[in-house]
Scaffold this motif. Sequence first.
Motif, PDB file in Angstrom:
ATOM      1  N   MET A  42       0.842  -1.179   0.000  1.00  0.00           N
ATOM      2  CA  MET A  42       0.000   0.000   0.000  1.00  0.00           C
ATOM      3  C   MET A  42       0.886   1.240   0.000  1.00  0.00           C
ATOM      4  N   THR A  43       0.760   2.044  -1.007  1.00  0.00           N
ATOM      5  CA  THR A  43       1.466   3.310  -1.099  1.00  0.00           C
ATOM      6  C   THR A  43       0.564   4.411  -0.556  1.00  0.00           C
ATOM      7  N   VAL A  44       1.129   5.270   0.268  1.00  0.00           N
ATOM      8  CA  VAL A  44       0.363   6.371   0.848  1.00  0.00           C
ATOM      9  C   VAL A  44       1.061   7.670   0.476  1.00  0.00           C
ATOM     10  N   LEU A  45       0.337   8.564  -0.177  1.00  0.00           N
ATOM     11  CA  LEU A  45       0.859   9.874  -0.534  1.00  0.00           C
ATOM     12  C   LEU A  45      -0.084  10.933   0.025  1.00  0.00           C
ATOM     13  N   ILE A  46       0.456  11.802   0.861  1.00  0.00           N
ATOM     14  CA  ILE A  46      -0.315  12.917   1.410  1.00  0.00           C
ATOM     15  C   ILE A  46       0.362  14.192   0.914  1.00  0.00           C
ATOM     16  N   ARG A  47      -0.308  14.936   0.074  1.00  0.00           N
ATOM     17  CA  ARG A  47       0.224  16.205  -0.420  1.00  0.00           C
ATOM     18  C   ARG A  47       0.107  17.255   0.670  1.00  0.00           C
ATOM     19  N   ALA A  48       1.092  18.134   0.744  1.00  0.00           N
ATOM     20  CA  ALA A  48       1.120  19.163   1.785  1.00  0.00           C
ATOM     21  C   ALA A  48      -0.180  19.957   1.832  1.00  0.00           C
ATOM     22  N   GLY A  49      -0.709  20.316   0.692  1.00  0.00           N
ATOM     23  CA  GLY A  49      -1.921  21.122   0.652  1.00  0.00           C
ATOM     24  C   GLY A  49      -3.181  20.364   1.015  1.00  0.00           C
ATOM     25  N   GLU A  50      -3.096  19.037   1.099  1.00  0.00           N
ATOM     26  CA  GLU A  50      -4.259  18.216   1.419  1.00  0.00           C
ATOM     27  C   GLU A  50      -4.302  17.791   2.882  1.00  0.00           C
ATOM     28  N   ALA A  51      -3.205  17.958   3.598  1.00  0.00           N
ATOM     29  CA  ALA A  51      -3.143  17.533   5.001  1.00  0.00           C
ATOM     30  C   ALA A  51      -3.972  18.480   5.862  1.00  0.00           C
ATOM     31  N   GLU A  52      -4.651  17.923   6.849  1.00  0.00           N
ATOM     32  CA  GLU A  52      -5.447  18.716   7.781  1.00  0.00           C
ATOM     33  C   GLU A  52      -4.528  19.356   8.820  1.00  0.00           C
TER      34      GLU A  52
END
Length: 151
Positions: free
Chosen positions: A1-11
Amino acid sequence: MTVLIRAGEAETLSASGVTLLADVSDTGGHLTSHRSIFRPGTEGAPPHLHREAAELFFVLGGTLRVLTGEKLVELNQGDYLLVPPGTPHAFEAAGNETAEVLFVLTNAKPRFGYYRLLESAYRGETDWPEVAKTSDLYDNHYVESPTWQNR
């Protein structure tokens, strides 16, 4: 499972300075991770321990004072610290500049609900005794530390 959290999408939780990156539900149960920014003289967390989770600290900027067991250490930019389960720890910004830290907890329970509850307490919307009642739910158990109190 690859997880990508973009800076602008993080809470980002503005009162506490926490940016939620990935919780155990996002990582297949492997880990939970967040970034925190601490203003000078701001305590990040009082003494506590996790019975099940190990907690990694990676300092992205500034200096962080950390209680680990009954020792106080200062972490600077680029420093890495792993606190094993059952070890009392606490942390705060040290010095005159903001500290920015990446946290990763392994073998952790879901934590984002805890950070949102803290945010509510920082805003005065939730009483601190309510936060303390969640210790088993979030594996965050507050403890006394004379070393931290006398720092």
